[in-house]
Design a protein around this motif. Structure first.
Motif, PDB file in Angstrom:
ATOM      1  N   GLY A  43      39.718  46.274  45.430  1.00 13.79           N
ATOM      2  CA  GLY A  43      40.715  45.283  45.059  1.00 13.79           C
ATOM      3  C   GLY A  43      41.748  45.156  46.153  1.00 13.79           C
ATOM      4  N   ILE A  44      42.198  43.928  46.419  1.00 12.32           N
ATOM      5  CA  ILE A  44      43.219  43.681  47.428  1.00 12.32           C
ATOM      6  C   ILE A  44      44.378  42.944  46.766  1.00 12.32           C
ATOM      7  CG2 ILE A  44      43.782  42.527  49.605  1.00 12.32           C
ATOM      8  CD1 ILE A  44      40.809  42.781  50.362  1.00 12.32           C
ATOM      9  N   ILE A  45      45.573  43.488  46.910  1.00 16.28           N
ATOM     10  CA  ILE A  45      46.776  42.876  46.342  1.00 16.28           C
ATOM     11  C   ILE A  45      47.587  42.253  47.462  1.00 16.28           C
ATOM     12  CG2 ILE A  45      48.845  43.244  44.959  1.00 16.28           C
ATOM     13  CD1 ILE A  45      46.256  43.806  43.435  1.00 16.28           C
ATOM     14  N   GLY A  46      47.828  40.945  47.360  1.00 15.41           N
ATOM     15  CA  GLY A  46      48.550  40.231  48.402  1.00 15.41           C
ATOM     16  C   GLY A  46      47.606  39.830  49.512  1.00 15.41           C
ATOM     17  N   GLY A  47      46.807  38.785  49.285  1.00 10.98           N
ATOM     18  CA  GLY A  47      45.691  38.502  50.186  1.00 10.98           C
ATOM     19  C   GLY A  47      45.898  37.403  51.186  1.00 10.98           C
ATOM     20  N   ASN A  77      32.252  46.389  48.397  1.00 13.22           N
ATOM     21  CA  ASN A  77      32.164  45.080  47.758  1.00 13.22           C
ATOM     22  C   ASN A  77      33.565  44.674  47.317  1.00 13.22           C
ATOM     23  OD1 ASN A  77      30.741  42.784  46.372  1.00 13.22           O
ATOM     24  ND2 ASN A  77      31.698  43.732  44.588  1.00 13.22           N
ATOM     25  N   ILE A  78      34.010  43.504  47.745  1.00 15.93           N
ATOM     26  CA  ILE A  78      35.335  43.025  47.348  1.00 15.93           C
ATOM     27  C   ILE A  78      35.250  42.506  45.923  1.00 15.93           C
ATOM     28  CG2 ILE A  78      37.206  41.426  47.827  1.00 15.93           C
ATOM     29  CD1 ILE A  78      36.429  41.497  50.759  1.00 15.93           C
ATOM     30  N   ASN A  79      35.894  43.229  45.015  1.00 19.72           N
ATOM     31  CA  ASN A  79      35.862  42.898  43.589  1.00 19.72           C
ATOM     32  C   ASN A  79      36.837  41.772  43.265  1.00 19.72           C
ATOM     33  OD1 ASN A  79      36.890  43.381  40.644  1.00 19.72           O
ATOM     34  ND2 ASN A  79      34.929  44.450  40.731  1.00 19.72           N
ATOM     35  N   PHE A  80      38.023  41.836  43.831  1.00 21.88           N
ATOM     36  CA  PHE A  80      39.001  40.761  43.630  1.00 21.88           C
ATOM     37  C   PHE A  80      40.039  40.779  44.739  1.00 21.88           C
ATOM     38  CE2 PHE A  80      41.167  44.298  41.548  1.00 21.88           C
ATOM     39  CZ  PHE A  80      42.497  44.124  41.926  1.00 21.88           C
ATOM     40  N   ILE A  81      40.647  39.614  44.972  1.00 19.63           N
ATOM     41  CA  ILE A  81      41.759  39.470  45.908  1.00 19.63           C
ATOM     42  C   ILE A  81      42.870  38.759  45.163  1.00 19.63           C
ATOM     43  CG2 ILE A  81      42.536  38.579  48.138  1.00 19.63           C
ATOM     44  CD1 ILE A  81      39.581  38.571  49.001  1.00 19.63           C
ATOM     45  N   TYR A  82      43.937  39.480  44.910  1.00 20.87           N
ATOM     46  CA  TYR A  82      45.012  39.002  44.038  1.00 20.87           C
ATOM     47  C   TYR A  82      46.077  38.273  44.841  1.00 20.87           C
ATOM     48  CZ  TYR A  82      48.996  39.395  40.793  1.00 20.87           C
ATOM     49  OH  TYR A  82      50.067  39.142  39.970  1.00 20.87           O
ATOM     50  N   SER A  83      46.366  37.042  44.409  1.00 18.00           N
ATOM     51  CA  SER A  83      47.456  36.276  45.007  1.00 18.00           C
ATOM     52  C   SER A  83      47.898  35.222  44.006  1.00 18.00           C
ATOM     53  CB  SER A  83      47.018  35.609  46.313  1.00 18.00           C
ATOM     54  OG  SER A  83      48.026  34.750  46.813  1.00 18.00           O
ATOM     55  N   SER A 119      44.494  35.501  39.980  1.00 16.93           N
ATOM     56  CA  SER A 119      45.741  36.045  39.435  1.00 16.93           C
ATOM     57  C   SER A 119      45.459  37.155  38.432  1.00 16.93           C
ATOM     58  CB  SER A 119      46.556  34.939  38.761  1.00 16.93           C
ATOM     59  OG  SER A 119      45.804  34.339  37.718  1.00 16.93           O
ATOM     60  N   GLU A 120      44.181  37.547  38.321  1.00 15.44           N
ATOM     61  CA  GLU A 120      43.779  38.619  37.406  1.00 15.44           C
ATOM     62  C   GLU A 120      43.455  39.887  38.187  1.00 15.44           C
ATOM     63  OE1 GLU A 120      40.602  37.261  34.954  1.00 15.44           O
ATOM     64  OE2 GLU A 120      41.778  35.637  34.061  1.00 15.44           O
ATOM     65  N   ILE A 121      43.764  41.021  37.586  1.00 18.32           N
ATOM     66  CA  ILE A 121      43.565  42.317  38.229  1.00 18.32           C
ATOM     67  C   ILE A 121      42.554  43.141  37.451  1.00 18.32           C
ATOM     68  CG2 ILE A 121      44.698  44.519  38.771  1.00 18.32           C
ATOM     69  CD1 ILE A 121      47.263  42.941  39.267  1.00 18.32           C
ATOM     70  N   ASN A 122      41.613  43.735  38.174  1.00 16.43           N
ATOM     71  CA  ASN A 122      40.662  44.679  37.572  1.00 16.43           C
ATOM     72  C   ASN A 122      41.199  46.089  37.809  1.00 16.43           C
ATOM     73  OD1 ASN A 122      38.565  46.311  36.773  1.00 16.43           O
ATOM     74  ND2 ASN A 122      37.043  45.458  38.180  1.00 16.43           N
ATOM     75  N   SER A 123      41.651  46.729  36.766  1.00 18.04           N
ATOM     76  CA  SER A 123      42.289  48.047  36.905  1.00 18.04           C
ATOM     77  C   SER A 123      41.287  49.176  37.100  1.00 18.04           C
ATOM     78  CB  SER A 123      43.145  48.344  35.679  1.00 18.04           C
ATOM     79  OG  SER A 123      42.342  48.392  34.511  1.00 18.04           O
ATOM     80  N   GLU A 124      39.978  48.845  37.119  1.00 18.01           N
ATOM     81  CA  GLU A 124      38.952  49.880  37.218  1.00 18.01           C
ATOM     82  C   GLU A 124      38.308  49.967  38.608  1.00 18.01           C
ATOM     83  OE1 GLU A 124      38.113  52.075  34.800  1.00 18.01           O
ATOM     84  OE2 GLU A 124      39.733  51.238  33.585  1.00 18.01           O
ATOM     85  N   VAL A 125      38.859  49.271  39.588  1.00 21.21           N
ATOM     86  CA  VAL A 125      38.259  49.319  40.923  1.00 21.21           C
ATOM     87  C   VAL A 125      38.340  50.736  41.487  1.00 21.21           C
ATOM     88  CG1 VAL A 125      38.620  46.886  41.500  1.00 21.21           C
ATOM     89  CG2 VAL A 125      40.432  48.554  41.972  1.00 21.21           C
ATOM     90  N   ASP A 126      37.462  51.015  42.447  1.00 15.17           N
ATOM     91  CA  ASP A 126      37.462  52.336  43.082  1.00 15.17           C
ATOM     92  C   ASP A 126      38.643  52.509  44.031  1.00 15.17           C
ATOM     93  OD1 ASP A 126      34.894  53.263  41.989  1.00 15.17           O
ATOM     94  OD2 ASP A 126      34.017  51.690  43.249  1.00 15.17           O
ATOM     95  N   LEU A 127      38.941  51.438  44.760  1.00 15.88           N
ATOM     96  CA  LEU A 127      39.976  51.536  45.796  1.00 15.88           C
ATOM     97  C   LEU A 127      40.798  50.259  45.811  1.00 15.88           C
ATOM     98  CD1 LEU A 127      41.238  52.977  48.276  1.00 15.88           C
ATOM     99  CD2 LEU A 127      39.448  51.926  49.677  1.00 15.88           C
TER     100      LEU A 127
END
Length: 327
Positions: free
Chosen positions: A7-11, A30-36, A61-69
């Motif tokens: 997961g990436i916050i602020g992409g 694998n990029i699960n999500f990019i939050y912006s 705008s959704e976050i997956n709280s179960e990502v590895d990193l």
């Protein structure tokens, strides 16, 4: 092998763009999500136009709280507030690219202990860490220039630093000093002797040489090029140039990306790579150390991926064998 879910916050910024580029090509991620929030729903390549044809991922705008990193690519001061307002699973490791957790006084946050992520001095701690504070760009280039002296208790006088960074060091937000008409054919200094990365530099130097009590005089400059840092550092040194080269090469003998060159170095050798190139020269009783990095890679996203590789037991160079844009 199952890939790491990232997961990436602020992409939307420069460092996030480079991080996305590296992770898209990394065989273990694998990029699960990019939050912006400002770009939610837009394709990544609409913002990072160099990635057109490489991915169809959209900002969310959704976050997956179960990502590895989780990589935090937020502005300085924003990582603490984000983590205070968002919860992730116990398995989720974090690499923060801001300056929020770099200093010892700030490394503990809500039960999380952040390790300072400079691989050349912290490899074993990084390998065991769940939370990493990625070093700053100037801090990386300048520490790598002087730490072999500190490790050998050879810093006995003030350190003088003049370093120049490209326009990307100022981020994507426009200001008076980032417009093309101001930056082109121009040169200036800023934050002389007060730059925020000095705290990191003093901290690591004192950890290696506790009796160092001299000043580090740092004058940062704005260059009229896009990316890279070129630093010249000098200090009093009693030994021979042969002694200096020997101690530097020995200090970095296990370093994956820091190279001590017998030839003078220049910026084009490092841009688009995760390398730090160092050159030494002796003049009378002064040792001149030249240090050069790409501020967006070894100074930010490349070092973050290097830290990820160490944390998960991958080859340290995985996904980072990049060719300089030499011509």
């Amino acid at each position: 092998m199952k890939k790491l879910e990232i997961g990436i916050i602020g992409g939307a910024g420069y460092t996030a763009g480079e991080l996305i580029r590296l992770l898209l090509q990394h065989p273990k991620t694998n990029i699960n999500f990019i939050y912006s929030t400002s770009n939610a729903g837009n394709k990544i390549y609409k913002v990072h136009q160099d990635l057109i044809g490489d991915t169809e991922i959209s900002f969310t705008s959704e976050i997956n709280s179960e990502v590895d990193l989780l990589f935090l690519c937020l502005g300085h001061g924003n990582s603490t507030s984000f983590l205070a307002n968002n919860t992730f699973s116990k398995k989720t490791k974090i690499i923060d690219l801001s300056n929020d957790f770099r200093l010892v006084a700030d490394k503990n946050f809500e039960g999380k202990e952040f390790v300072y992520g400079l691989p050349e001095t912290q490899r074993e701690a990084i390998q065991k860490a769940n939370y990493i504070a990625n070093p700053g760009c100037f801090a990386t280039a300048l520490q790598l220039a002087i730490l072999p002296l500190a490790a050998n208790k050879l810093l006995s006088n003030d350190i003088h630093i003049n370093a120049v960074t490209g326009a990307t060091g100022a981020g994507t937000s426009l200001s008076n000093t980032t417009h093309f008409t101001w930056r082109d054919n121009n040169f200036s200094h800023y934050k002389a002797f007060t730059h925020q990365h000095l705290g990191e530099i003093y901290q690591t130097v004192n950890q290696l040489q506790s009796d160092f009590d001299s000043e580090i005089n740092f004058v940062p400059n704005r260059g009229n090029f896009s990316r890279g840092i070129f630093a010249t550092v000098y200090t009093h040194y009693n030994g021979t140039i042969e002694d200096a080269k020997k101690s530097y090469k020995n200090f970095y003998k296990e370093a994956a990306f820091t190279v001590v060159s017998d030839e003078e170095v220049h910026l084009k050798q490092v841009v688009n790579t995760n390398k730090c190139l160092i050159h030494l020269m002796k003049h009378d009783n002064k040792l001149l150390i030249t240090s050069s990095i790409d501020n967006l890679l070894k100074g930010a996203s490349g070092q973050a991926v290097q830290n990820m590789n160490l944390m998960y037991g991958f080859e340290e160079t995985e996904g980072l064998q990049l060719k300089a844009t030499y011509f």
